[in-house]
Design a protein around this motif. Structure first.
Motif, PDB file in Angstrom:
ATOM      1  N   GLN A  95       0.743  -1.158   0.000  1.00 52.30           N
ATOM      2  CA  GLN A  95       0.039  -0.059   0.109  1.00 52.30           C
ATOM      3  C   GLN A  95       0.669   1.356  -0.128  1.00 52.30           C
ATOM      4  O   GLN A  95       0.499   2.418  -0.722  1.00 52.30           O
ATOM      5  CB  GLN A  95      -0.844  -0.128   1.338  1.00 52.30           C
ATOM      6  CG  GLN A  95      -2.067  -1.133   1.212  1.00 52.30           C
ATOM      7  CD  GLN A  95      -3.016  -1.072   2.234  1.00 52.30           C
ATOM      8  OE1 GLN A  95      -3.339  -0.035   2.526  1.00 52.30           O
ATOM      9  NE2 GLN A  95      -3.165  -2.332   2.975  1.00 52.30           N
ATOM     10  N   SER A 146       1.271   4.201  -2.991  1.00 49.80           N
ATOM     11  CA  SER A 146       0.683   5.469  -2.599  1.00 49.80           C
ATOM     12  C   SER A 146       1.415   6.458  -3.324  1.00 49.80           C
ATOM     13  O   SER A 146       2.566   6.589  -3.499  1.00 49.80           O
ATOM     14  CB  SER A 146       0.709   5.594  -1.106  1.00 49.80           C
ATOM     15  OG  SER A 146       0.378   7.050  -0.797  1.00 49.80           O
ATOM     16  N   ASP A 147       0.508   7.537  -3.776  1.00 49.51           N
ATOM     17  CA  ASP A 147       1.228   8.652  -4.350  1.00 49.51           C
ATOM     18  C   ASP A 147       1.061  10.065  -3.600  1.00 49.51           C
ATOM     19  O   ASP A 147       1.058  11.101  -4.196  1.00 49.51           O
ATOM     20  CB  ASP A 147       0.724   9.147  -5.731  1.00 49.51           C
ATOM     21  CG  ASP A 147      -0.808   9.187  -5.925  1.00 49.51           C
ATOM     22  OD1 ASP A 147      -1.221   9.183  -4.726  1.00 49.51           O
ATOM     23  OD2 ASP A 147      -1.346   9.401  -6.946  1.00 49.51           O
ATOM     24  N   SER A 148       0.699   9.529  -2.183  1.00 50.16           N
ATOM     25  CA  SER A 148       0.453  10.885  -1.399  1.00 50.16           C
ATOM     26  C   SER A 148       1.982  11.517  -0.894  1.00 50.16           C
ATOM     27  O   SER A 148       2.965  10.856  -1.022  1.00 50.16           O
ATOM     28  CB  SER A 148      -0.213  10.371   0.025  1.00 50.16           C
ATOM     29  OG  SER A 148      -1.416   9.988  -0.284  1.00 50.16           O
TER      30      SER A 148
END
Length: 239
Positions: free
Chosen positions: A173, A177-179
């Motif tokens: 995860q 993620s591109d957060s």
């Protein structure tokens, strides 16, 4: 007369162990279960677990979906076969239960890194297929030297397996993620003063010391060491 146990045994169990159904009359089958399973694994590797379907495999192999039922009874049976084959065999473990546990965990982590879609396969019960049971066998054989009961050894194995799955899921995860990372400069400028003013001194300290990050770092080894230490305490108690 061949006994039909398909409605009694779990889906895929017979085929996984090489027990083929009685050959029906008619033309020679154009495909094999092995071809179907190999195609399913290919789709999983390329597109993820949701791509492993009878319809997509049939289209890839140039047959109708209905024709697939000559080889596998259902999608559930297909998933059982694909899962077991994709997992493969475990590595040879070193001597000593602790070293063996470390090698077993590392091998599973690498498996999920290479095939993260295996984490999406539903767990419907204890392993019953050849490769999954081989992973169970080699680790239980290593734990047998601990002197613990079979029940406790199985509990230790479940604990190790859970640690692997939790770590692998988090790694997947976070990797997807591109957060913006929590330690990014702009996040720090926003968050730190609010942590200090809002009554989060311990979290603020972790943040300022770069201990509060969205990276796993050495979490796998740290957690595994604590689990193994706990098993050693259990062994020392002679329970």
């Amino acid at each position: 007369m061949t006994e039909d146990r398909g409605d009694v045994l779990p889906p895929g169990l017979e085929l996984a162990w090489g027990v083929q159904p009685a050959q029906r009359r008619g033309p020679k089958p154009a495909l094999s279960v092995e071809q179907i399973v190999a195609t399913g694994i290919e789709f999983g590797d390329r597109y993820g677990f949701e791509a492993v379907s009878l319809q997509r495999i049939a289209a890839q192999l140039g047959v109708t979906t209905n024709a697939m039922y000559r080889y596998v009874r259902s999608k559930e049976e297909l998933i059982v076969l694909v899962h077991d084959k994709a997992v493969g065999l475990p590595p040879e473990l070193p001597s000593g239960w602790r070293a063996a546990a470390i090698a077993w965990v590392d091998a599973q982590v690498k498996l999920y890194e290479n095939r993260p879609w295996l984490l999406d396969v539903p767990i419907r019960g204890a392993p019953v297929t050849p490769n999954l049971l081989r992973w169970l066998e080699v680790m239980l054989a290593a734990l047998a030297e601990t002197g613990l009961s079979q029940h406790d050894n199985l509990g230790c194995l479940v604990l190790l397996d859970g640690h692997v799955r939790n770590y692998a899921n988090l790694a997947r995860q976070l990797g997807a993620s591109d957060s913006t990372p929590v330690q990014a400069e702009q996040v720090g400028r926003f968050l730190v003063p609010r942590l200090i003013e809002g009554g989060y001194p311990t979290v603020a300290s972790l943040y300022l010391n770069h201990e509060y990050e969205d990276e796993l770092d050495d979490d796998l080894d740290f957690g595994l060491a604590r689990i193994l230490d706990g098993i050693e305490v259990l062994i020392s108690k002679g329970v």
